[in-house]
Enzyme design. Sequence first.
Site, PDB file in Angstrom:
ATOM      1  N   SER A 138      -0.711  35.724 -18.993  1.00 29.50           N
ATOM      2  CA  SER A 138       0.061  36.573 -18.131  1.00 29.50           C
ATOM      3  C   SER A 138       0.454  35.699 -16.751  1.00 29.50           C
ATOM      4  O   SER A 138      -0.289  34.874 -16.447  1.00 29.50           O
ATOM      5  CB  SER A 138      -0.841  37.846 -17.604  1.00 29.50           C
ATOM      6  OG  SER A 138       0.019  38.590 -16.633  1.00 29.50           O
ATOM      7  N   TYR A 151      -8.040  41.052 -13.455  1.00 28.38           N
ATOM      8  CA  TYR A 151      -7.189  40.664 -14.747  1.00 28.38           C
ATOM      9  C   TYR A 151      -6.690  39.451 -14.595  1.00 28.38           C
ATOM     10  O   TYR A 151      -6.733  38.530 -15.549  1.00 28.38           O
ATOM     11  CB  TYR A 151      -6.138  41.749 -14.482  1.00 28.38           C
ATOM     12  CG  TYR A 151      -5.299  41.480 -15.858  1.00 28.38           C
ATOM     13  CD1 TYR A 151      -5.382  42.167 -17.314  1.00 28.38           C
ATOM     14  CD2 TYR A 151      -3.723  41.051 -15.556  1.00 28.38           C
ATOM     15  CE1 TYR A 151      -4.706  41.638 -18.293  1.00 28.38           C
ATOM     16  CE2 TYR A 151      -3.125  40.876 -16.593  1.00 28.38           C
ATOM     17  CZ  TYR A 151      -3.285  41.354 -18.044  1.00 28.38           C
ATOM     18  OH  TYR A 151      -2.359  41.236 -18.723  1.00 28.38           O
TER      19      TYR A 151
END
Length: 245
Positions: A138, A151
């Site tokens: 990501s 995250y």
Amino acid sequence: MRHILIIGATSAIAEATARRFAHDGDRLYLVARNQERLTAMASDLKTRGATQVETMVLDVNDTAKHADLISQAETTMGELDTILIAHGTLSDQKACEASFDETLKELQTNCLSVISLLTHVANRFEEQKHGTIVVVSSVAGDRGRQSNYVYGTAKASVTTFLQGLRNRLYRSGVTVITIKPGFVDTPMTASFRKGKLWASPEEIGEGIYRAIQNKNDVVYLPWFWRWIMLVIRMTPESVFKRTKL
């Protein structure tokens, strides 16, 4: 014809990518937690042209079963030449800030389970002297931000691990591809307000397919996230810490 293992197969991005593989008549081995969804997906992919579709139910956090997973997929398919790892959760940042147990749970799913799978696959592909490893990371891993740094930590760790694998496996003829999506309109992000920077799972799936065809190293999807994240990474810490990103 490719022999492809997809882990986290029922995620929106993985499913969109699998449909692209099916169009080529590839053989697919799908792994996820929900048998009902796997069965429906397998039927759809066969209709779309996949030569063979097999399924397995597995909780990726059960790392003790990862070696058997790779072996079973290889035995069932005859061989493995491509693996796509696409599982993950979108961490609740506030819950993680309040509880280390929540943080550890997110790191286990988004980072440690991935590293475990990669360790087994890397050794197998290095021995056979060919293969393609694709992992959905990501843009969140490019810089720690207050809104999602747990995250982001997991994804940054995965990205760094993949860099090392790419360096290690290059001489063995193994391709290692890091996929860095930006905002993607999936069930996991259903509660988010959408805008022009958002992409569909189909766009990301097509980008993953092209990355495999082209044997890329690191791919931002859509492409413009490479330049957005360049600006974010280049912002001095003295300035960046004052932002509310």
